[in-house]
Design a protein around this motif. Structure first.
Motif, PDB file in Angstrom:
ATOM      1  N   LYS A  48      32.637  49.536  50.539  1.00 50.20           N
ATOM      2  CA  LYS A  48      32.065  50.503  50.140  1.00 50.20           C
ATOM      3  C   LYS A  48      32.457  51.072  48.972  1.00 50.20           C
ATOM      4  CE  LYS A  48      30.094  55.107  51.455  1.00 50.20           C
ATOM      5  NZ  LYS A  48      29.954  56.035  52.753  1.00 50.20           N
ATOM      6  N   ARG A  49      33.900  51.180  48.935  1.00 50.22           N
ATOM      7  CA  ARG A  49      34.530  51.898  47.543  1.00 50.22           C
ATOM      8  C   ARG A  49      34.390  51.507  46.506  1.00 50.22           C
ATOM      9  NH1 ARG A  49      37.674  52.293  52.245  1.00 50.22           N
ATOM     10  NH2 ARG A  49      38.190  54.369  52.975  1.00 50.22           N
ATOM     11  N   GLY A  50      34.427  49.934  46.488  1.00 55.53           N
ATOM     12  CA  GLY A  50      34.064  49.297  45.079  1.00 55.53           C
ATOM     13  C   GLY A  50      32.655  48.883  44.829  1.00 55.53           C
ATOM     14  N   ALA A  51      31.675  49.254  45.626  1.00 54.76           N
ATOM     15  CA  ALA A  51      30.177  49.055  45.249  1.00 54.76           C
ATOM     16  C   ALA A  51      29.555  50.155  44.550  1.00 54.76           C
ATOM     17  CB  ALA A  51      29.356  48.633  46.690  1.00 54.76           C
ATOM     18  N   ARG A  52      28.569  49.795  43.750  1.00 56.32           N
ATOM     19  CA  ARG A  52      27.678  50.918  43.098  1.00 56.32           C
ATOM     20  C   ARG A  52      26.712  51.266  43.958  1.00 56.32           C
ATOM     21  NH1 ARG A  52      25.991  48.408  37.085  1.00 56.32           N
ATOM     22  NH2 ARG A  52      27.928  48.191  36.185  1.00 56.32           N
ATOM     23  N   ASN A  53      26.110  50.347  44.696  1.00 60.22           N
ATOM     24  CA  ASN A  53      24.717  50.852  45.741  1.00 60.22           C
ATOM     25  C   ASN A  53      24.963  50.212  47.152  1.00 60.22           C
ATOM     26  OD1 ASN A  53      23.068  52.832  43.974  1.00 60.22           O
ATOM     27  ND2 ASN A  53      23.230  50.873  42.466  1.00 60.22           N
ATOM     28  N   MET A  54      24.443  50.941  48.028  1.00 57.66           N
ATOM     29  CA  MET A  54      24.391  50.283  49.321  1.00 57.66           C
ATOM     30  C   MET A  54      22.947  49.466  49.130  1.00 57.66           C
ATOM     31  SD  MET A  54      24.194  51.917  53.343  1.00 57.66           S
ATOM     32  CE  MET A  54      22.429  52.243  53.069  1.00 57.66           C
ATOM     33  N   VAL A  55      23.141  48.365  49.707  1.00 58.45           N
ATOM     34  CA  VAL A  55      21.655  47.472  49.706  1.00 58.45           C
ATOM     35  C   VAL A  55      21.337  47.521  50.991  1.00 58.45           C
ATOM     36  CG1 VAL A  55      20.993  45.301  49.339  1.00 58.45           C
ATOM     37  CG2 VAL A  55      22.462  46.152  47.692  1.00 58.45           C
ATOM     38  N   PHE A  56      20.249  48.178  51.545  1.00 59.05           N
ATOM     39  CA  PHE A  56      19.819  48.383  52.522  1.00 59.05           C
ATOM     40  C   PHE A  56      18.496  47.578  52.967  1.00 59.05           C
ATOM     41  CE2 PHE A  56      17.048  50.598  56.082  1.00 59.05           C
ATOM     42  CZ  PHE A  56      17.838  50.706  56.955  1.00 59.05           C
ATOM     43  N   SER A  57      17.418  47.437  52.260  1.00 57.76           N
ATOM     44  CA  SER A  57      16.585  46.498  52.491  1.00 57.76           C
ATOM     45  C   SER A  57      15.610  46.720  51.614  1.00 57.76           C
ATOM     46  CB  SER A  57      15.834  46.964  53.894  1.00 57.76           C
ATOM     47  OG  SER A  57      14.957  48.262  53.734  1.00 57.76           O
ATOM     48  N   ASP A  58      14.453  45.738  51.566  1.00 56.46           N
ATOM     49  CA  ASP A  58      13.163  45.659  50.694  1.00 56.46           C
ATOM     50  C   ASP A  58      12.349  44.851  51.582  1.00 56.46           C
ATOM     51  OD1 ASP A  58      11.583  46.230  48.494  1.00 56.46           O
ATOM     52  OD2 ASP A  58      12.625  44.265  47.498  1.00 56.46           O
ATOM     53  N   GLY A  59      11.015  45.189  51.036  1.00 60.09           N
ATOM     54  CA  GLY A  59       9.726  44.684  51.879  1.00 60.09           C
ATOM     55  C   GLY A  59       8.924  45.617  52.841  1.00 60.09           C
ATOM     56  N   ILE A  60       8.399  45.175  53.721  1.00 59.63           N
ATOM     57  CA  ILE A  60       7.414  46.007  54.389  1.00 59.63           C
ATOM     58  C   ILE A  60       8.192  46.039  55.888  1.00 59.63           C
ATOM     59  CG2 ILE A  60       5.280  46.671  55.507  1.00 59.63           C
ATOM     60  CD1 ILE A  60       4.008  45.357  53.054  1.00 59.63           C
ATOM     61  N   ALA A  61       8.689  47.222  56.532  1.00 63.64           N
ATOM     62  CA  ALA A  61       9.273  47.214  57.761  1.00 63.64           C
ATOM     63  C   ALA A  61       8.350  46.987  58.832  1.00 63.64           C
ATOM     64  CB  ALA A  61       9.951  48.644  57.954  1.00 63.64           C
ATOM     65  N   GLY A  62       8.463  46.294  59.869  1.00 62.08           N
ATOM     66  CA  GLY A  62       7.570  45.966  60.842  1.00 62.08           C
ATOM     67  C   GLY A  62       6.784  44.583  60.506  1.00 62.08           C
ATOM     68  N   ALA A  63       6.938  43.885  59.533  1.00 58.57           N
ATOM     69  CA  ALA A  63       6.492  42.685  59.173  1.00 58.57           C
ATOM     70  C   ALA A  63       7.097  41.564  60.141  1.00 58.57           C
ATOM     71  CB  ALA A  63       7.363  42.155  57.893  1.00 58.57           C
ATOM     72  N   PRO A  64       6.183  40.602  60.327  1.00 53.51           N
ATOM     73  CA  PRO A  64       6.433  39.611  61.527  1.00 53.51           C
ATOM     74  C   PRO A  64       7.927  38.623  61.118  1.00 53.51           C
ATOM     75  CG  PRO A  64       4.697  39.051  60.250  1.00 53.51           C
ATOM     76  CD  PRO A  64       4.843  40.482  59.758  1.00 53.51           C
ATOM     77  N   VAL A  65       7.981  38.641  59.918  1.00 50.93           N
ATOM     78  CA  VAL A  65       9.117  37.957  59.348  1.00 50.93           C
ATOM     79  C   VAL A  65      10.100  38.606  58.722  1.00 50.93           C
ATOM     80  CG1 VAL A  65      10.113  36.003  57.878  1.00 50.93           C
ATOM     81  CG2 VAL A  65       7.585  35.712  58.986  1.00 50.93           C
ATOM     82  N   MET A  66      11.482  38.690  59.262  1.00 48.42           N
ATOM     83  CA  MET A  66      12.740  39.510  58.844  1.00 48.42           C
ATOM     84  C   MET A  66      13.516  38.329  58.328  1.00 48.42           C
ATOM     85  SD  MET A  66      14.954  42.454  60.610  1.00 48.42           S
ATOM     86  CE  MET A  66      16.142  43.094  59.738  1.00 48.42           C
ATOM     87  N   ILE A  67      14.111  38.488  56.909  1.00 51.69           N
ATOM     88  CA  ILE A  67      14.958  37.481  56.315  1.00 51.69           C
ATOM     89  C   ILE A  67      16.274  38.168  56.299  1.00 51.69           C
ATOM     90  CG2 ILE A  67      15.530  36.101  54.276  1.00 51.69           C
ATOM     91  CD1 ILE A  67      12.610  36.288  53.688  1.00 51.69           C
ATOM     92  N   ILE A  68      17.534  37.513  56.602  1.00 49.34           N
ATOM     93  CA  ILE A  68      18.657  38.002  56.760  1.00 49.34           C
ATOM     94  C   ILE A  68      19.458  37.202  55.742  1.00 49.34           C
ATOM     95  CG2 ILE A  68      20.632  38.621  58.099  1.00 49.34           C
ATOM     96  CD1 ILE A  68      18.118  39.916  59.141  1.00 49.34           C
ATOM     97  N   GLY A  69      19.907  38.238  54.645  1.00 44.10           N
ATOM     98  CA  GLY A  69      20.731  37.281  53.578  1.00 44.10           C
ATOM     99  C   GLY A  69      22.152  37.551  53.803  1.00 44.10           C
ATOM    100  N   GLU A  70      22.907  37.208  52.763  1.00 45.38           N
ATOM    101  CA  GLU A  70      24.397  37.128  53.152  1.00 45.38           C
ATOM    102  C   GLU A  70      25.222  38.594  52.876  1.00 45.38           C
ATOM    103  OE1 GLU A  70      25.556  32.338  53.203  1.00 45.38           O
ATOM    104  OE2 GLU A  70      25.292  33.449  50.938  1.00 45.38           O
ATOM    105  N   ALA A  71      25.663  38.501  51.322  1.00 40.22           N
ATOM    106  CA  ALA A  71      25.847  39.847  50.792  1.00 40.22           C
ATOM    107  C   ALA A  71      25.336  40.047  49.451  1.00 40.22           C
ATOM    108  CB  ALA A  71      27.615  39.907  50.702  1.00 40.22           C
ATOM    109  N   PRO A  72      25.207  41.310  49.039  1.00 42.78           N
ATOM    110  CA  PRO A  72      24.900  41.642  47.535  1.00 42.78           C
ATOM    111  C   PRO A  72      25.663  41.119  46.651  1.00 42.78           C
ATOM    112  CG  PRO A  72      25.181  43.632  49.127  1.00 42.78           C
ATOM    113  CD  PRO A  72      25.608  42.524  49.664  1.00 42.78           C
ATOM    114  N   GLY A  73      24.884  40.404  45.710  1.00 41.37           N
ATOM    115  CA  GLY A  73      25.662  40.134  44.369  1.00 41.37           C
ATOM    116  C   GLY A  73      25.574  40.981  43.376  1.00 41.37           C
ATOM    117  N   ARG A  74      25.959  40.764  42.223  1.00 39.54           N
ATOM    118  CA  ARG A  74      25.831  41.692  40.906  1.00 39.54           C
ATOM    119  C   ARG A  74      24.720  42.538  40.784  1.00 39.54           C
ATOM    120  NH1 ARG A  74      27.361  39.237  35.361  1.00 39.54           N
ATOM    121  NH2 ARG A  74      25.171  38.486  35.821  1.00 39.54           N
ATOM    122  N   ASP A  75      23.521  41.714  40.771  1.00 38.97           N
ATOM    123  CA  ASP A  75      21.983  42.317  40.344  1.00 38.97           C
ATOM    124  C   ASP A  75      21.601  43.044  41.527  1.00 38.97           C
ATOM    125  OD1 ASP A  75      21.937  40.974  38.065  1.00 38.97           O
ATOM    126  OD2 ASP A  75      20.917  39.197  38.929  1.00 38.97           O
TER     127      ASP A  75
END
Length: 258
Positions: free
Chosen positions: A93-120
């Motif tokens: 947390k100390r070295g990151a610009r932003n916390m990356v929480f989620s995107d898309g529509i909560a409650g969707a039938p498909v939830m994608i779990i990625g790895e860790a945030p990159g630079r973008d």
């Protein structure tokens, strides 16, 4: 003790002054070899120093236990986001610009779990942006799904919410620390199926790695059907793997439609 003749004593004194011995320390000489033994011997260590004197050592904090308690206290996705924002025990947390929480529509039938945030992702504060995000959108758009598609939505998050320095691999203790938040995130979003994208997501949810072997095989994770898939970043580096990714997408669509 024999007396010293005046001129001899003066010559000796002048000689000592030339040597630098020009200050009188004591009126009488001290025999250093005759000091009491009790001063020469070190004192015995206190067998129970924590019971007799000195500050009491504070108990070390358990980051996994504290993360678990914070995650369990969240009864909504907004509360979970706040709990993660207030969690101070992860050094990422100390070295990151932003916390990356989620995107898309909560409650969707498909939830994608990625790895860790990159630079973008770290810069924008959303998962799967940049080249990897563009490819992800094309992949799911090809089967009629999308993060902004109200009729066939997807919901996206990451294994870790903060970017590791220089995009290094996550450490096992970082994954273990943030896993309670991830599990609570899945429980609150309550998708029909979970897509586990990449090695580190597989490590967190399946305790396995080797995505090229795991991909395309339906498993169970957190009590839900789960499909491991190659990460879009891997597909950008290995275009020949896109054929397998297409087969995985068709399998996913069939499972959701069913």
């Amino acid at each position: 003790m024999e007396s010293v003749e005046f001129h001899t004593a003066r010559a000796l004194l002048e000689w000592q002054i030339e040597l630098g011995a020009d200050e009188c320390i004591s009126d009488t000489p001290v025999d250093r070899y005759a000091l009491p033994d009790r001063l020469a011997k070190p004192s015995k260590p206190d067998p129970k120093p924590h019971l007799t004197r000195g500050p009491v050592k504070m108990a070390e904090r358990d980051p996994v236990a504290e993360a678990q308690a914070a995650a369990n206290s969240a009864d909504s996705l907004d509360a979970l986001r706040t709990a993660m924002e207030n969690f101070e025990l992860c050094d990422l947390k100390r070295g990151a610009r932003n916390m990356v929480f989620s995107d898309g529509i909560a409650g969707a039938p498909v939830m994608i779990i990625g790895e860790a945030p990159g630079r973008d992702e770290d810069r924008i504060g959303k998962p799967f942006v940049g080249a990897s995000g563009a490819l992800l959108d094309k992949m799911f758009g090809a089967i009629g799904m999308g993060r902004a598609n109200a009729d066939a939505p997807i919901y996206i998050t990451n294994t870790l919410p903060w970017r590791p320095p220089h995009n290094r691999d996550p450490k096992p203790e970082e994954i273990a620390m943030m896993k309670p938040f991830l599990l609570r995130h899945i429980a609150l979003a309550n998708p029909k199926v979970v897509v586990i994208m990449g090695n580190w997501a597989c490590q967190a949810l399946l305790a396995k790695r080797g995505i090229t072997r795991l991909r395309g095989q339906w498993v169970e994770a957190v009590g839900k059907p789960a499909l491991p898939m190659c990460h879009p970043a891997y597909l950008l580096r290995n275009p020949e793997a896109k054929r397998d990714a297409w087969a995985d997408l068709l399998s996913l669509k069939a499972a959701v439609d069913k």
